[in-house]
Design an enzyme around this catalytic site. Structure first.
Site, short mmCIF file in Angstrom:
data_model
loop_
_atom_site.label_atom_id
_atom_site.label_comp_id
_atom_site.label_asym_id
_atom_site.label_seq_id
_atom_site.Cartn_x
_atom_site.Cartn_y
_atom_site.Cartn_z
N HIS A 122 0.83 -1.20 0.00
CA HIS A 122 0.00 0.00 0.00
C HIS A 122 0.87 1.25 0.00
O HIS A 122 1.54 1.54 0.99
CB HIS A 122 -0.89 0.04 1.24
CG HIS A 122 -1.95 -1.00 1.26
ND1 HIS A 122 -2.92 -1.05 2.24
CD2 HIS A 122 -2.22 -2.05 0.43
CE1 HIS A 122 -3.72 -2.07 2.01
NE2 HIS A 122 -3.31 -2.69 0.92
N ARG A 147 -0.60 -0.86 -4.50
CA ARG A 147 -1.86 -0.12 -4.50
C ARG A 147 -1.59 1.35 -4.21
O ARG A 147 -0.84 1.67 -3.28
CB ARG A 147 -2.80 -0.69 -3.43
CG ARG A 147 -4.22 -0.17 -3.53
CD ARG A 147 -5.09 -0.66 -2.38
NE ARG A 147 -4.90 0.16 -1.18
CZ ARG A 147 -5.66 0.07 -0.08
NH1 ARG A 147 -6.64 -0.81 -0.04
NH2 ARG A 147 -5.41 0.83 0.95
N TYR A 159 -10.24 7.58 2.44
CA TYR A 159 -9.89 6.19 2.71
C TYR A 159 -8.44 5.92 2.30
O TYR A 159 -8.00 6.29 1.22
CB TYR A 159 -10.80 5.24 1.93
CG TYR A 159 -10.32 3.82 1.99
CD1 TYR A 159 -10.44 3.08 3.17
CD2 TYR A 159 -9.68 3.22 0.90
CE1 TYR A 159 -9.96 1.79 3.24
CE2 TYR A 159 -9.20 1.94 0.97
CZ TYR A 159 -9.35 1.22 2.14
OH TYR A 159 -8.85 -0.05 2.22
N ASP A 212 -8.15 1.14 -4.96
CA ASP A 212 -9.36 0.72 -4.23
C ASP A 212 -10.34 1.89 -4.16
O ASP A 212 -10.07 2.89 -3.50
CB ASP A 212 -8.96 0.28 -2.82
CG ASP A 212 -10.12 -0.30 -2.03
OD1 ASP A 212 -11.24 -0.34 -2.57
OD2 ASP A 212 -9.90 -0.71 -0.88
N HIS A 214 -13.34 1.50 -2.87
CA HIS A 214 -14.03 1.23 -1.61
C HIS A 214 -15.53 1.48 -1.72
O HIS A 214 -16.18 1.99 -0.80
CB HIS A 214 -13.43 2.04 -0.45
CG HIS A 214 -13.19 1.21 0.78
ND1 HIS A 214 -13.86 1.40 1.95
CD2 HIS A 214 -12.35 0.18 0.99
CE1 HIS A 214 -13.45 0.52 2.85
NE2 HIS A 214 -12.53 -0.23 2.30
N GLU A 238 -10.38 -2.08 -7.51
CA GLU A 238 -11.01 -2.84 -6.42
C GLU A 238 -12.27 -2.16 -5.90
O GLU A 238 -12.30 -0.94 -5.73
CB GLU A 238 -10.00 -3.00 -5.28
CG GLU A 238 -10.54 -3.74 -4.07
CD GLU A 238 -9.57 -3.73 -2.90
OE1 GLU A 238 -10.01 -4.06 -1.78
OE2 GLU A 238 -8.39 -3.38 -3.09
N GLU A 264 -14.13 -8.52 -0.51
CA GLU A 264 -13.60 -8.56 0.85
C GLU A 264 -14.69 -8.59 1.91
O GLU A 264 -14.43 -9.01 3.04
CB GLU A 264 -12.64 -7.40 1.09
CG GLU A 264 -13.27 -6.03 1.15
CD GLU A 264 -12.22 -4.94 1.36
OE1 GLU A 264 -12.39 -4.13 2.28
OE2 GLU A 264 -11.23 -4.90 0.61
N ARG A 285 -11.81 -11.36 -3.83
CA ARG A 285 -10.98 -10.93 -2.71
C ARG A 285 -11.48 -11.39 -1.35
O ARG A 285 -11.13 -10.82 -0.32
CB ARG A 285 -10.85 -9.39 -2.74
CG ARG A 285 -10.16 -8.93 -4.00
CD ARG A 285 -9.53 -7.58 -3.94
NE ARG A 285 -9.58 -6.92 -2.67
CZ ARG A 285 -8.64 -7.06 -1.73
NH1 ARG A 285 -7.61 -7.86 -1.90
NH2 ARG A 285 -8.75 -6.39 -0.60
N GLU A 341 -2.92 -9.21 -1.03
CA GLU A 341 -2.75 -7.92 -0.37
C GLU A 341 -1.84 -8.11 0.84
O GLU A 341 -2.00 -9.05 1.62
CB GLU A 341 -4.10 -7.37 0.06
CG GLU A 341 -4.03 -6.01 0.73
CD GLU A 341 -5.41 -5.48 1.11
OE1 GLU A 341 -5.53 -4.27 1.33
OE2 GLU A 341 -6.36 -6.29 1.20
N TRP A 405 -18.56 3.94 3.12
CA TRP A 405 -17.18 4.17 3.52
C TRP A 405 -16.30 3.17 2.77
O TRP A 405 -15.23 3.48 2.32
CB TRP A 405 -16.99 3.96 5.04
CG TRP A 405 -15.55 4.14 5.40
CD1 TRP A 405 -14.86 5.32 5.45
CD2 TRP A 405 -14.59 3.12 5.73
NE1 TRP A 405 -13.55 5.11 5.78
CE2 TRP A 405 -13.36 3.74 5.96
CE3 TRP A 405 -14.66 1.75 5.84
CZ2 TRP A 405 -12.21 3.05 6.30
CZ3 TRP A 405 -13.53 1.05 6.18
CH2 TRP A 405 -12.31 1.68 6.40
#
Length: 405
Positions: A122, A147, A159, A212, A214, A238, A264, A285, A341, A405
Site C-alpha cells: 500500500h 496499491r 480512505y 481501491d 471502496h 477494487e 472482501e 478478494r 494484499e 465508507w
C-alpha cells in the site's frame, strides 16, 4: 481423538483480534481467526454461547462434516458473524490435521502450485508527490504490484489516508464512536486519473498498479473511472461499486476493460456466484476469516477457476497472523491464485502475541514449512493487551448524506 476444550481469546496488540483455540484430548491443538473489525464481541458471543457447546467430544478430523453442521445445521445461515465463527473453527481443525499428519496445510490441500506468493503493498500519501515517492520505496523493496491511495484535495480525510493519525484507534481514543469522513465523487474523479498518469510517467509500466474505490461510486460512475484509467493499465480496480445488486457490475463491464476485483465483505460463494458466472469480475478478494474458512474457500477457488477468475484474498491489518498464514497456505495451493494484499508483518507488540512462519523477499511472501498452519498464540502476552471497543469510519457526502465508507 476428540475435541476436549475450545477457548476464545480477545486481545488488542494494536488492533482487536478474536482467536480460537481448539484443544483435543490428546493435547494437539489448532488456532483460528474469528475477527470481525468493529463487531468482535458479537463473534465471541456467537462462539461461546452457540458453537463451542456443540463441538465438545466431536472428532476434529471430520472437518467437512463439522463445517456443514455449523453452516447447514443452524438454519440462520451466512452473514459476517456466523461465517467468521465457522471460519475460526475450520482453520483450527485444519491446523490440527496438519499437526497430526506432520505436514503444512498446503500439502493437505494438494501441494504447491508456486514457490512464492506475489504480494502487493500500500503506497499512501497526503499529496500526490508523497504517494508517488512512497510508490518508489515499494518498488525499491522489490514489490511487483502496489496499491495507490491518495488524499483528495479539498476533502478532510480519505480512505487509505488519515492525516497526522495513521490508525483508526487513534481517532477513537477518548470516546469510541465511528469517525466520520467527507466524500465528493466529482473531486475524486477529477483527481485519481492524474495520480495514475503521473505514476506511469515516473515509473513506467513494469510495476503493476492497483486502486481501491471502496464502493464509493455508482456502477456508471465506476464505468467512467475504469474508462479513464484504461491508458494506465491497472492490475485491477477494487470495489468499484457495492455489489448488493450484482447486475450493476454488468454496467461497469460493458463500458471498460479495466480488470475488476471485489469480495472482501463477501461471506459465501453465493455473494459472488453471478459475478463469477457472468464473468463480470477478474479477481475475488474474499478472506478466509470472513468467508467461512479454508474448506469453503477451496471450493470457491475451484468454482472461480472455471470462469477465469483469480483469487486475491483481503489482507487488511484487522485480520490476525493466523488468517494471513492460512492465506499463505491457500495461495501456495490455489492454481488460480492472482495476488495477495500485504500490509507487512505487524509491530513488535503484535509479534509478541502471535508468532508466524511468514517472510517477505523481493515481492514475494514465503512460508516456512511447519506442521499445520505454523502459527502460535502467546496467551500470557495476549492478556497484557485488553480489548478496546472501536469502529471503522463512516462517510458522508458534503451535504451530510450518509454514503459508503
Amino acid at each position: 481423538m476428540k475435541i476436549e476444550q475450545i477457548k476464545v481469546f480477545v486481545s488488542c496488540p494494536g488492533r482487536n483480534f478474536v482467536t480460537v483455540k481448539v484443544i483435543t484430548d490428546e493435547g494437539v491443538y489448532g488456532l483460528g481467526d474469528a475477527t470481525v473489525n468493529g463487531r468482535e464481541m458479537a463473534v465471541v458471543a456467537y462462539l461461546e454461547e452457540h458453537v463451542v457447546p456443540c463441538l465438545i467430544n466431536r472428532d476434529p478430523h471430520q472437518i467437512e462434516d463439522i463445517w456443514q453442521y455449523l453452516y447447514k445445521g443452524v438454519y440462520w445461515r451466512r452473514g459476517p458473524i456466523t461465517m467468521a465463527a465457522i471460519a475460526a473453527i475450520d482453520m483450527a481443525l485444519w491446523d490440527i490435521k496438519g499437526k497430526v499428519a506432520g505436514l503444512p496445510v498446503y500439502q493437505l490441500l494438494g501441494g504447491k502450485s508456486r514457490e512464492g506468493i506475489t504480494a502487493y503493498g500500500h503506497a499512501n500519501g497526503e499529496t500526490m508527490t508523497e504517494t508517488l515517492d512512497n510508490l518508489g520505496k515499494f518498488i525499491e523493496q522489490g514489490f511487483k504490484a502496489v496499491r495507490l491511495q491518495c488524499a483528495i484535495p479539498g476533502l478532510g480525510g480519505t480512505y487509505g489516508t488519515l492525516g497526522d493519525k495513521k490508525d483508526y484507534f487513534e481517532l477513537q481514543s477518548d470516546r469510541p464512536l465511528p469517525p466520520e469522513q467527507p466524500w465528493s465523487t466529482s473531486k475524486y474523479m477529477n483527481f485519481i486519473p492524474e495520480l495514475f498518469k503521473q505514476a506511469r510517467e515516473r515509473y513506467g509500466y513494469e510495476i503493476q498498479l492497483v486502486h481501491d474505490v471502496h464502493s464509493r461510486l455508482t456502477p456508471i460512475e465506476s464505468a467512467h473511472l475504469g474508462k479513464l484509467l484504461e491508458p494506465f493499465n491497472l492490475m485491477f480496480l477494487e470495489d468499484a461499486s457495492a455489489a448488493d445488486n450484482q447486475d450493476g457490475y454488468q454496467i461497469i463491464r460493458n463500458h471498460t476493460t479495466t480488470p475488476l476485483a471485489i469480495g472482501e465483505i463477501f461471506n459465501t460463494v453465493w455473494d459472488a456466484k453471478d459475478l463469477i458466472v457472468n464473468q463480470t469480475i477478474d479477481y475475488l478478494r474474499t478472506a478466509i476469516t470472513h468467508g467461512g474458512g479454508i474448506t469453503p474457500m477451496k471450493k470457491m477457488a475451484d468454482f472461480a477457476a472455471m470462469y477465469n477468475v483469480r483469487m486475491a484474498p483481503h489482507g487488511a491489518p484487522d485480520l490476525s497472523p493466523i488468517c494471513h498464514a492460512a492465506h499463505a497456505h491457500f495461495n501456495l495451493w490455489a492454481p488460480n491464485f492472482g495476488v495477495q494484499e500485504f500490509i507487512g508483518f505487524g509491530t513488535a507488540k503484535l509479534n509478541s502475541v502471535f508468532s508466524h512462519p511468514l517472510s517477505f523477499d523481493n515481492g514475494y511472501i514465503h512460508l516456512e514449512d511447519k506442521p499445520g498452519l505454523g502459527v502460535e498464540y502467546n496467551e500470557e502476552e495476549g492478556l497484557k493487551h485488553a480489548y478496546k471497543r472501536s469502529y471503522l469510519p463512516v462517510t458522508r457526502l458534503e451535504d451530510g448524506t450518509l454514503w459508503y465508507w
